[in-house]
Design a protein around this motif. Structure first.
Motif, PDB file in Angstrom:
ATOM      1  N   LEU A  22       0.818  -1.215   0.000  1.00  0.00           N
ATOM      2  CA  LEU A  22       0.000   0.000   0.000  1.00  0.00           C
ATOM      3  C   LEU A  22       0.853   1.267   0.000  1.00  0.00           C
ATOM      4  O   LEU A  22       0.439   2.299  -0.513  1.00  0.00           O
ATOM      5  CB  LEU A  22      -0.950   0.000   1.192  1.00  0.00           C
ATOM      6  CG  LEU A  22      -2.109  -0.991   1.103  1.00  0.00           C
ATOM      7  CD1 LEU A  22      -2.803  -1.136   2.449  1.00  0.00           C
ATOM      8  CD2 LEU A  22      -3.089  -0.585   0.016  1.00  0.00           C
ATOM      9  N   LEU A  23       2.046   1.200   0.591  1.00  0.00           N
ATOM     10  CA  LEU A  23       2.924   2.367   0.633  1.00  0.00           C
ATOM     11  C   LEU A  23       3.842   2.455  -0.590  1.00  0.00           C
ATOM     12  O   LEU A  23       4.592   3.412  -0.729  1.00  0.00           O
ATOM     13  CB  LEU A  23       3.776   2.341   1.911  1.00  0.00           C
ATOM     14  CG  LEU A  23       3.027   2.632   3.203  1.00  0.00           C
ATOM     15  CD1 LEU A  23       3.910   2.341   4.413  1.00  0.00           C
ATOM     16  CD2 LEU A  23       2.516   4.062   3.227  1.00  0.00           C
ATOM     17  N   TRP A  24       3.776   1.478  -1.472  1.00  0.00           N
ATOM     18  CA  TRP A  24       4.694   1.430  -2.615  1.00  0.00           C
ATOM     19  C   TRP A  24       4.524   2.635  -3.529  1.00  0.00           C
ATOM     20  O   TRP A  24       5.482   3.312  -3.861  1.00  0.00           O
ATOM     21  CB  TRP A  24       4.480   0.132  -3.391  1.00  0.00           C
ATOM     22  CG  TRP A  24       5.604  -0.150  -4.329  1.00  0.00           C
ATOM     23  CD1 TRP A  24       5.687   0.219  -5.643  1.00  0.00           C
ATOM     24  CD2 TRP A  24       6.805  -0.835  -4.021  1.00  0.00           C
ATOM     25  NE1 TRP A  24       6.872  -0.212  -6.176  1.00  0.00           N
ATOM     26  CE2 TRP A  24       7.586  -0.865  -5.196  1.00  0.00           C
ATOM     27  CE3 TRP A  24       7.302  -1.445  -2.868  1.00  0.00           C
ATOM     28  CZ2 TRP A  24       8.829  -1.476  -5.252  1.00  0.00           C
ATOM     29  CZ3 TRP A  24       8.531  -2.049  -2.926  1.00  0.00           C
ATOM     30  CH2 TRP A  24       9.284  -2.055  -4.100  1.00  0.00           C
ATOM     31  N   MET A  80       9.751   2.425   3.838  1.00  0.00           N
ATOM     32  CA  MET A  80       8.839   2.869   2.777  1.00  0.00           C
ATOM     33  C   MET A  80       8.636   4.385   2.815  1.00  0.00           C
ATOM     34  O   MET A  80       8.515   5.015   1.765  1.00  0.00           O
ATOM     35  CB  MET A  80       7.494   2.147   2.880  1.00  0.00           C
ATOM     36  CG  MET A  80       7.584   0.660   2.578  1.00  0.00           C
ATOM     37  SD  MET A  80       8.445   0.256   1.038  1.00  0.00           S
ATOM     38  CE  MET A  80       7.334   0.956  -0.175  1.00  0.00           C
ATOM     39  N   LEU A  81       8.615   4.969   4.002  1.00  0.00           N
ATOM     40  CA  LEU A  81       8.452   6.425   4.090  1.00  0.00           C
ATOM     41  C   LEU A  81       9.724   7.150   3.659  1.00  0.00           C
ATOM     42  O   LEU A  81       9.665   8.267   3.149  1.00  0.00           O
ATOM     43  CB  LEU A  81       8.040   6.841   5.502  1.00  0.00           C
ATOM     44  CG  LEU A  81       6.641   6.385   5.924  1.00  0.00           C
ATOM     45  CD1 LEU A  81       6.388   6.741   7.388  1.00  0.00           C
ATOM     46  CD2 LEU A  81       5.560   6.958   5.029  1.00  0.00           C
ATOM     47  N   PRO A  93       3.824  12.247   3.403  1.00  0.00           N
ATOM     48  CA  PRO A  93       4.470  11.676   4.591  1.00  0.00           C
ATOM     49  C   PRO A  93       5.920  11.281   4.348  1.00  0.00           C
ATOM     50  O   PRO A  93       6.387  10.270   4.818  1.00  0.00           O
ATOM     51  CB  PRO A  93       3.600  10.464   4.884  1.00  0.00           C
ATOM     52  CG  PRO A  93       3.153  10.033   3.544  1.00  0.00           C
ATOM     53  CD  PRO A  93       2.976  11.291   2.742  1.00  0.00           C
ATOM     54  N   ILE A  94       6.607  12.087   3.612  1.00  0.00           N
ATOM     55  CA  ILE A  94       7.987  11.769   3.263  1.00  0.00           C
ATOM     56  C   ILE A  94       8.905  12.036   4.464  1.00  0.00           C
ATOM     57  O   ILE A  94       8.735  13.002   5.191  1.00  0.00           O
ATOM     58  CB  ILE A  94       8.457  12.643   2.081  1.00  0.00           C
ATOM     59  CG1 ILE A  94       7.445  12.624   0.947  1.00  0.00           C
ATOM     60  CG2 ILE A  94       9.832  12.245   1.605  1.00  0.00           C
ATOM     61  CD1 ILE A  94       7.201  11.274   0.355  1.00  0.00           C
ATOM     62  N   LEU A 147       2.522  10.090  10.078  1.00  0.00           N
ATOM     63  CA  LEU A 147       3.151  10.269   8.767  1.00  0.00           C
ATOM     64  C   LEU A 147       2.335   9.596   7.659  1.00  0.00           C
ATOM     65  O   LEU A 147       2.202  10.133   6.557  1.00  0.00           O
ATOM     66  CB  LEU A 147       4.589   9.750   8.786  1.00  0.00           C
ATOM     67  CG  LEU A 147       5.556  10.585   9.628  1.00  0.00           C
ATOM     68  CD1 LEU A 147       6.884   9.855   9.802  1.00  0.00           C
ATOM     69  CD2 LEU A 147       5.768  11.952   9.016  1.00  0.00           C
ATOM     70  N   ILE A 148       1.775   8.435   7.955  1.00  0.00           N
ATOM     71  CA  ILE A 148       0.900   7.776   6.981  1.00  0.00           C
ATOM     72  C   ILE A 148      -0.375   8.597   6.792  1.00  0.00           C
ATOM     73  O   ILE A 148      -0.832   8.826   5.669  1.00  0.00           O
ATOM     74  CB  ILE A 148       0.564   6.334   7.432  1.00  0.00           C
ATOM     75  CG1 ILE A 148       1.824   5.459   7.399  1.00  0.00           C
ATOM     76  CG2 ILE A 148      -0.536   5.737   6.552  1.00  0.00           C
ATOM     77  CD1 ILE A 148       1.669   4.110   8.080  1.00  0.00           C
TER      78      ILE A 148
END
Length: 190
Positions: A22-24, A80-81, A93-94, A147-148
């Motif tokens: 999902l974070l890809w 991932m972030l 959310p970088i 962050l997400i």
């Protein structure tokens, strides 16, 4: 022994690939789905331990898997972030620039403490989790959740800085608790 607490712990481990997927390459709605899943996974972290103690079903499998589940979830989300590239006009959310420092502190501490716990276990020395370490975990989980959530709520400018602030707080507590574990470990090294 597959008790309800152990199944909850295993569900956290099995949720990690879905979180990563999902974070890809997420859109705001995918960040929203990821945030909900992340919260569910975080809740199972509380309930697996609570149920194991309440039901008297604390097991070696659970004691082994619980910290692993926590570490792979946190490490995967942090990676991932960090891996996200800024989108023009939307920071999302970088975790970039100076904010990589607390992320790396958290990741390095997890590796060091895991190795230290393994070393101490071979000497049959257990290091209980301190109250400060529980606060560290709380700040860490809130940080990553915020962050997400920042990706799901791009118009809410306060969410991303809140997540970064909690990331720095978690890193500060990480240094303190990491030093506590290291100090105990050094007493048992030649």
């Amino acid at each position: 022994m597959l008790t309800v607490p152990n199944l909850l712990t295993l569900s956290r481990i099995l949720a990690v690939p879905l979180l990563v997927f999902l974070l890809w390459s997420p859109t705001p709605w995918q960040y929203g789905v990821t945030f909900v899943l992340y919260c569910l996974v975080g809740i199972t972290d509380y309930f697996d331990g609570y149920l194991a103690r309440a039901q008297g079903t604390v097991s070696r499998l659970g004691q082994f898997l619980d910290p692993i589940a926590d570490k792979i979830m946190v490490a995967s989300v942090i990676v991932m972030l960090i891996a996200r590239e800024p989108v023009r006009g939307f920071e999302g959310p970088i975790v970039t620039d100076w904010h990589l420092i607390p992320a790396l502190i958290i990741l390095l501490r997890e590796i060091i403490v895991s190795g230290l716990r393994e070393f101490l276990a071979s000497l049959r020395i257990s290091v209980p989790v301190s109250q400060l370490a529980k606060w560290k975990t709380t700040f860490q989980l809130v940080s990553l959740g915020a962050l997400i959530l920042a990706g799901a709520l791009p118009g809410q400018a306060w969410v991303h800085p809140l997540g970064l602030g909690c990331l720095w707080a978690a890193a500060a507590l990480t240094l303190v608790t990491g030093w506590d574990y290291l100090r105990v470990g050094l007493k048992h090294m030649d």
